[in-house]
Design a protein around this motif. Sequence first.
Motif, mmCIF file in Angstrom:
data_model
loop_
_atom_site.group_PDB
_atom_site.id
_atom_site.type_symbol
_atom_site.label_atom_id
_atom_site.label_comp_id
_atom_site.label_asym_id
_atom_site.label_seq_id
_atom_site.Cartn_x
_atom_site.Cartn_y
_atom_site.Cartn_z
ATOM 1 N N VAL A 131 -12.261 77.468 -36.939
ATOM 2 C CA VAL A 131 -12.588 77.317 -38.360
ATOM 3 C C VAL A 131 -11.323 77.123 -39.188
ATOM 4 O O VAL A 131 -11.232 76.210 -40.018
ATOM 5 C CB VAL A 131 -13.373 78.542 -38.868
ATOM 6 N N PRO B 230 -12.667 77.763 -51.450
ATOM 7 C CA PRO B 230 -13.616 77.517 -50.350
ATOM 8 C C PRO B 230 -12.984 77.692 -48.969
ATOM 9 O O PRO B 230 -13.632 78.191 -48.044
ATOM 10 C CB PRO B 230 -14.051 76.062 -50.577
ATOM 11 N N ALA C 4 -10.187 73.897 -41.357
ATOM 12 C CA ALA C 4 -10.110 74.065 -42.816
ATOM 13 C C ALA C 4 -8.680 73.980 -43.342
ATOM 14 O O ALA C 4 -8.445 73.441 -44.420
ATOM 15 C CB ALA C 4 -10.734 75.395 -43.218
ATOM 16 N N CYS D 165 -14.331 80.486 -46.243
ATOM 17 C CA CYS D 165 -14.742 80.101 -44.887
ATOM 18 C C CYS D 165 -13.912 80.820 -43.837
ATOM 19 O O CYS D 165 -14.445 81.341 -42.848
ATOM 20 C CB CYS D 165 -14.602 78.587 -44.710
ATOM 21 N N SER E 280 -12.518 82.622 -34.939
ATOM 22 C CA SER E 280 -11.927 82.193 -36.205
ATOM 23 C C SER E 280 -10.941 81.030 -36.102
ATOM 24 O O SER E 280 -10.801 80.268 -37.059
ATOM 25 C CB SER E 280 -11.218 83.381 -36.873
#
Length: 245
Positions: A35, A5, A39, A9, A32
């Motif tokens: 994110v 995941p 993450a 993402c 980016s």
Amino acid sequence: MPELPVLVCASVAVFLGALVQGSVGVGLALVSAPVVQIAAPRLMPGSLLLVAAVLAVLGAAREISHTDWHGVSWALAGRIAGTAAASYVILVVSGPTLDLLSAGITLGVVSFLAADPARLPRNRGTLLASGAVAGLTGTTSSIGGPFIALVYHREPGPTVRGTLGVFFTAGALLSLGSLTAVGRLPREQLVFGALLLPAMVAGFALSGPVRRHVDGGRMRGAVLALAVVAALVLIVRGLVATGTP
């Protein structure tokens, strides 16, 4: 290896960032970095710096004939100084503090340009200064593009993209080398960056048709808008990291 995941993402974010940067000349890290930072913070900033280096090579190669070599040489001189400073700064200054400082500088410049575009001339001083700030923030947070892009906000699209492509290529390599020198570039960051390359290539490939729309008199507005978004991203990230509600 990162969990699936997380990889998905991050890949989607990199795809969109490459699409934006391939069209405007800047935007990969802006889209980016937040994110990937959320993450998989342990994989920043080296993973995106690797992706940024490859994307910059592709962008420079596509519009190398439009590059402002005189301007980029001065900007790179500033970038070298900023990158060298970053090697020290990342050891003594917190990331949130740098984020908030960078955001303040960006918003200040944008406000001047919105009122009078001629207030930021493209000369040795502005190129050196913007290159230095880009080197500092690009190395510490992977978001440094808006600073140099603002200096070229009145130039045609091909000039902006070609010049920034050359600047980002050299700059990303300098930042990667700087992080390696201070022991802040673990192997896992490079591996993760390599896994993101297919998404980046796909986004860059799709940017070809989009850039024609940006070049139709929309380049200045796109650069200023991206700079504002970058500042907001840095502010939010800085406040979240410091625990400010």
